[in-house]
Design an enzyme around this catalytic site. Structure first.
Site: not given
Ligand code: CAA
Length: 258
Positions: A64, A109, A112, A132
């Site tokens: 998400a 998500g 999911e 999460e």
């Molecule tokens: N939401 C919004 N933006 C996201 C995102 C997310 N879930 N995941 C990645 N991005 C964005 C980053 O902020 C970044 O944006 P900028 O270039 O503007 O800074 C861009 O995508 C590229 O990401 P990274 O620079 O972080 O890339 P990386 O290769 O270093 O890491 C990753 C990749 C490990 C996937 C890392 O991006 C990450 O950990 N993302 C979040 C994953 C996460 O926590 N997901 C769960 C979200 S909560 C949820 O989903 C709740 C639910 O149950 C519905």
């Protein structure tokens, strides 16, 4: 549609979540578009399989959208979860078969939405996880419900409580991914699987999907009764007549119902 791409060919719809700069993170606009898009596809008789994938070579869906959730209130968080619940419910229960082509990160998500699909095919670089709790929230798009149903309660709790990311091979080992293929072959493999499914009795496949999905949520005796009813219903189709005649006449069947 600002965040989705869709193309239909050979009765297969490929729906691509297209926000590569955010690793295809699901914001409300994307979920709303997906709900509408799936609502239209489920009415189409010329689409028998839906392949869901993410744009780019890095991510399927990285979760998400955290930037949208950061300042969201409790009510907004709940509304977002209900929107995802409705959207993912369409993937899970639409008459068409749904295949997730998991081409990279499938986190939160993303994991999911892949679990709401009937089948998950992972590329070798795919990574799955429910991170999460790193963010102080719990899975809200079905993870606490669909993950234990797919991989068992113990493994689901470990993945959700530790927020560990697992690679495609481990996802395959625990039954989260059906197959692992090289990234370059992912869509081709999914389309070949789709073509194989389409060559079968599509109405029968759709009844089998209904029997499996409904049966898993009810007791065994009721599930067996449902199966018997749907089995009987399949006897009323042209495909049943053609499939059985073709077998007995030792010729290929031409199955056309949907
Ligand atoms: N939401 C919004 N933006 C996201 C995102 C997310 N879930 N995941 C990645 N991005 C964005 C980053 O902020 C970044 O944006 P900028 O270039 O503007 O800074 C861009 O995508 C590229 O990401 P990274 O620079 O972080 O890339 P990386 O290769 O270093 O890491 C990753 C990749 C490990 C996937 C890392 O991006 C990450 O950990 N993302 C979040 C994953 C996460 O926590 N997901 C769960 C979200 S909560 C949820 O989903 C709740 C639910 O149950 C519905």
């Amino acid at each position: 549609m600002n965040n989705l791409l869709m193309e239909v060919e050979n009765e297969i719809a490929v729906v691509t979540i297209n926000r590569p700069k955010s690793l295809n993170a699901l914001n409300s606009e994307t979920l709303t578009e997906l709900e509408q898009c799936l609502g239209e596809i489920e009415k189409r008789k010329d689409v028998k399989v839906v392949i869901l994938t993410g744009a780019g070579e890095k991510a399927f869906v990285a979760g998400a959208d955290i930037s949208e959730m950061k300042d969201a209130t409790a009510a907004q968080g709940r509304d977002m979860a209900f929107l995802a619940c409705r959207t993912f419910g369409k993937l899970e229960n639409m008459p068409q078969v749904t295949i997730a082509a998991v081409n990279g990160f499938a986190l939160g998500g993303g994991c999911e939405i892949s679990m709401a699909c009937d089948i998950r095919i992972a590329s070798e670089n795919a990574k799955f996880g429910q991170p999460e709790v790193n963010l102080g929230i719990l899975p809200g798009f079905g993870g606490t419900q669909r993950l234990p149903r797919l991989v068992g309660k113990g493994r689901a709790k470990e993945l959700i409580f530790t927020a560990d990311m697992i690679d495609a091979q481990e996802a395959y080992r625990i039954g989260l991914a059906n197959k692992v293929v090289p990234l370059a072959d992912l869509l081709k493999f999914c389309k070949e699987m789709a073509a194989k499914i389409i060559s079968k009795g599509s109405y029968a496949v759709s009844l089998a999907k209904m029997a499996i999905n409904t049966g898993l949520d009810i007791d065994l005796a009721s599930g067996l009764k449902l199966e018997a009813d749907l089995f009987g219903l399949s006897f009323a189709t042209a495909d049943k007549k053609e499939g059985m005649s073709a077998f007995l006449e030792k010729r290929p069947a031409n199955l056309t119902d949907f």
